[in-house]
Design a protein around this motif. Structure first.
Motif, mmCIF file in Angstrom:
data_model
loop_
_atom_site.group_PDB
_atom_site.id
_atom_site.type_symbol
_atom_site.label_atom_id
_atom_site.label_comp_id
_atom_site.label_asym_id
_atom_site.label_seq_id
_atom_site.Cartn_x
_atom_site.Cartn_y
_atom_site.Cartn_z
ATOM 1 N N GLY A 139 17.728 -55.150 -13.200
ATOM 2 C CA GLY A 139 16.371 -55.649 -13.049
ATOM 3 C C GLY A 139 16.037 -56.011 -11.618
ATOM 4 O O GLY A 139 15.080 -56.762 -11.374
ATOM 5 N N VAL A 140 16.806 -55.491 -10.679
ATOM 6 C CA VAL A 140 16.597 -55.774 -9.257
ATOM 7 C C VAL A 140 15.933 -54.563 -8.601
ATOM 8 O O VAL A 140 16.425 -53.433 -8.726
ATOM 9 C CB VAL A 140 17.928 -56.090 -8.551
ATOM 10 N N THR A 141 14.830 -54.804 -7.928
ATOM 11 C CA THR A 141 14.158 -53.739 -7.187
ATOM 12 C C THR A 141 14.984 -53.376 -5.962
ATOM 13 O O THR A 141 15.501 -54.253 -5.264
ATOM 14 C CB THR A 141 12.760 -54.214 -6.754
ATOM 15 N N LEU A 142 15.106 -52.096 -5.686
ATOM 16 C CA LEU A 142 15.931 -51.661 -4.561
ATOM 17 C C LEU A 142 15.484 -52.291 -3.248
ATOM 18 O O LEU A 142 16.305 -52.587 -2.375
ATOM 19 C CB LEU A 142 15.897 -50.136 -4.441
ATOM 20 N N THR A 143 14.206 -52.516 -3.113
ATOM 21 C CA THR A 143 13.672 -53.096 -1.869
ATOM 22 C C THR A 143 13.967 -54.581 -1.734
ATOM 23 O O THR A 143 13.654 -55.175 -0.701
ATOM 24 C CB THR A 143 12.152 -52.859 -1.802
ATOM 25 N N ASP A 144 14.570 -55.188 -2.760
ATOM 26 C CA ASP A 144 14.878 -56.621 -2.718
ATOM 27 C C ASP A 144 16.292 -56.931 -2.269
ATOM 28 O O ASP A 144 16.685 -58.095 -2.210
ATOM 29 C CB ASP A 144 14.644 -57.257 -4.097
ATOM 30 N N ILE A 145 17.088 -55.912 -1.952
ATOM 31 C CA ILE A 145 18.429 -56.155 -1.421
ATOM 32 C C ILE A 145 18.301 -56.748 -0.020
ATOM 33 O O ILE A 145 17.595 -56.207 0.840
ATOM 34 C CB ILE A 145 19.258 -54.858 -1.385
ATOM 35 N N ASP A 146 18.997 -57.876 0.209
ATOM 36 C CA ASP A 146 18.879 -58.582 1.492
ATOM 37 C C ASP A 146 19.983 -58.238 2.477
ATOM 38 O O ASP A 146 19.767 -58.243 3.691
ATOM 39 C CB ASP A 146 18.892 -60.096 1.252
ATOM 40 N N MET A 147 21.191 -57.996 1.976
ATOM 41 C CA MET A 147 22.339 -57.728 2.842
ATOM 42 C C MET A 147 23.277 -56.771 2.108
ATOM 43 O O MET A 147 23.360 -56.795 0.882
ATOM 44 C CB MET A 147 23.118 -59.015 3.177
ATOM 45 N N ILE A 148 23.997 -55.965 2.884
ATOM 46 C CA ILE A 148 24.988 -55.060 2.317
ATOM 47 C C ILE A 148 26.291 -55.217 3.097
ATOM 48 O O ILE A 148 26.290 -55.235 4.328
ATOM 49 C CB ILE A 148 24.514 -53.598 2.382
ATOM 50 N N PHE A 149 27.387 -55.333 2.356
ATOM 51 C CA PHE A 149 28.714 -55.367 2.953
ATOM 52 C C PHE A 149 29.514 -54.174 2.413
ATOM 53 O O PHE A 149 29.503 -53.916 1.209
ATOM 54 C CB PHE A 149 29.457 -56.662 2.605
ATOM 55 N N ILE A 150 30.193 -53.477 3.299
ATOM 56 C CA ILE A 150 31.119 -52.415 2.913
ATOM 57 C C ILE A 150 32.510 -52.879 3.320
ATOM 58 O O ILE A 150 32.779 -53.091 4.505
ATOM 59 C CB ILE A 150 30.774 -51.073 3.588
ATOM 60 N N LYS A 165 14.262 -53.779 7.715
ATOM 61 C CA LYS A 165 15.666 -53.518 7.985
ATOM 62 C C LYS A 165 16.557 -54.342 7.046
ATOM 63 O O LYS A 165 16.266 -55.504 6.758
ATOM 64 C CB LYS A 165 16.005 -53.853 9.433
ATOM 65 N N ILE A 166 17.632 -53.717 6.581
ATOM 66 C CA ILE A 166 18.640 -54.413 5.797
ATOM 67 C C ILE A 166 19.932 -54.418 6.609
ATOM 68 O O ILE A 166 20.436 -53.351 6.981
ATOM 69 C CB ILE A 166 18.894 -53.730 4.440
ATOM 70 N N PRO A 167 20.509 -55.599 6.896
ATOM 71 C CA PRO A 167 21.793 -55.625 7.591
ATOM 72 C C PRO A 167 22.875 -54.948 6.754
ATOM 73 O O PRO A 167 22.996 -55.215 5.552
ATOM 74 C CB PRO A 167 22.077 -57.122 7.751
ATOM 75 N N VAL A 168 23.637 -54.073 7.372
ATOM 76 C CA VAL A 168 24.779 -53.418 6.739
ATOM 77 C C VAL A 168 26.002 -53.778 7.565
ATOM 78 O O VAL A 168 26.171 -53.292 8.692
ATOM 79 C CB VAL A 168 24.605 -51.893 6.673
ATOM 80 N N ILE A 169 26.847 -54.653 7.019
ATOM 81 C CA ILE A 169 28.020 -55.134 7.732
ATOM 82 C C ILE A 169 29.221 -54.369 7.214
ATOM 83 O O ILE A 169 29.588 -54.498 6.041
ATOM 84 C CB ILE A 169 28.197 -56.654 7.555
ATOM 85 N N ALA A 170 29.817 -53.568 8.079
ATOM 86 C CA ALA A 170 30.852 -52.631 7.645
ATOM 87 C C ALA A 170 31.835 -52.393 8.783
ATOM 88 O O ALA A 170 31.529 -52.629 9.949
ATOM 89 C CB ALA A 170 30.219 -51.309 7.219
ATOM 90 N N PRO A 171 33.027 -51.912 8.446
ATOM 91 C CA PRO A 171 33.978 -51.578 9.511
ATOM 92 C C PRO A 171 33.433 -50.506 10.443
ATOM 93 O O PRO A 171 32.591 -49.683 10.054
ATOM 94 C CB PRO A 171 35.200 -51.056 8.734
ATOM 95 N N ALA A 172 33.927 -50.514 11.664
ATOM 96 C CA ALA A 172 33.551 -49.480 12.622
ATOM 97 C C ALA A 172 33.851 -48.112 12.021
ATOM 98 O O ALA A 172 34.885 -47.913 11.382
ATOM 99 C CB ALA A 172 34.324 -49.674 13.925
ATOM 100 N N GLY A 173 32.949 -47.188 12.205
ATOM 101 C CA GLY A 173 33.105 -45.854 11.641
ATOM 102 C C GLY A 173 32.021 -45.513 10.643
ATOM 103 O O GLY A 173 31.776 -44.330 10.371
#
Length: 284
Positions: free
Chosen positions: A51-62, A88-96
């Motif tokens: 039930g979450v709209t895709l545009t409502d994601i605030d942060m992403i971690f990989i 913009k959505i912050p995407v915090i992920a390893p280098a690469g």
């Protein structure tokens, strides 16, 4: 609003088969934020199913760059973009990860250019605000604190566990990792520990049936993941309030039932236990 953790995909590894769960993705709602951790196959549908709209994601971690943790990141952004994402959505992920992102954009360039000129869409590339994931406190704002710890997942060196804290609640996600004493301190007194797990007899059965791998697959699994027995030991020594298993290795094997997993964990853990399934939500 109560904090919650939804295990949208709990299968270890990228392959799916009839009867299996989906690869790894987790949705956290904490500190007023809606946070995605990992983006395995099926993540976009999984978010919508909550039930979450895709545009409502605030942060992403990989957590690391194995395909079952980021294969659908590009398609998620593209789908959110055509659904109206314009921030913009912050995407915090390893280098690469940047190489993957730019490769995805290149593969879809015709469609992206067409939609910008023909439909008036904004620039897609800028919507993913890539940041490098490193050890230590990586976010501390508006009551939400996120801390990363490097775990043990050879041959990948840049692989991390994450701890989220908000409003007096704490959630620790192990990521993919071999047993490590450091996880005990990292998960100390957490309200919820979500830890990957392997069932040793199941690993042998999985490798025996593999048609396009060799002894290296077995060696990788055994040196890079944590037995269910050791997961129970971590939960006990860390004094967590609730333990949930995810990233099951193997997953979907009818010869290994919930009782096998529970019996293995219960060798060392007698507290609250959830065996993860796709779409299960745990409220803190």
């Amino acid at each position: 609003m109560d904090a919650s953790v939804t295990l949208m995909g709990v299968k270890g590894g990228p392959a799916i088969r009839p009867g299996s769960n989906m690869p790894t993705s987790i949705l956290l709602r904490m500190g007023g934020k809606t946070i995605l951790v990992d983006a395995g196959l099926g993540v976009t549908r999984g978010i919508c199913d909550q039930g979450v709209t895709l545009t409502d994601i605030d942060m992403i971690f990989i957590t690391h760059l194995h395909s079952d943790h980021y294969l659908e990141l590009g398609p998620f952004f593209h789908t959110a973009w055509v659904a109206g994402l314009a921030r913009k959505i912050p995407v915090i992920a390893p280098a690469g990860l940047a190489e993957y992102w730019h490769g995805f954009l290149s593969s879809m360039q015709y469609d992206i250019d067409l939609r910008i000129t023909d439909e008036g869409r904004c620039d897609l590339e800028s919507l993913a605000k890539l940041q490098t994931l490193k050890e230590g406190v990586i976010h501390s704002h508006d009551g939400l604190k996120v801390t990363a710890m490097r775990n043990i997942h050879p041959p990948i060196a840049e692989s991390y566990a994450l701890r989220f804290e908000a409003s007096g609640k704490s959630v620790v996600l192990s990521g993919d990792t071999a047993f490590m004493d450091g996880m005990i301190e990292f998960a100390d007194c957490a309200d919820l520990l979500v830890h990957e797990a392997m069932l040793l007899p199941g690993v042998e059965a999985l490798c025996a049936r593999m048609t396009n791998g060799d002894e290296r697959l077995r060696a990788h699994i055994l040196r890079s993941h944590t037995s269910a027995e050791d997961v129970g030991r971590i939960a006990r020594n860390a004094r967590v309030k609730h333990l949930a298993l995810n990233h099951f290795v193997p997953d979907g094997d009818p010869d290994f039932k919930e009782s096998h997993w529970e019996n293995a964990v219960r060798e060392n853990w007698d507290g609250p236990l959830t065996l993860g399934k796709d779409s299960i939500t745990l409220v803190l």
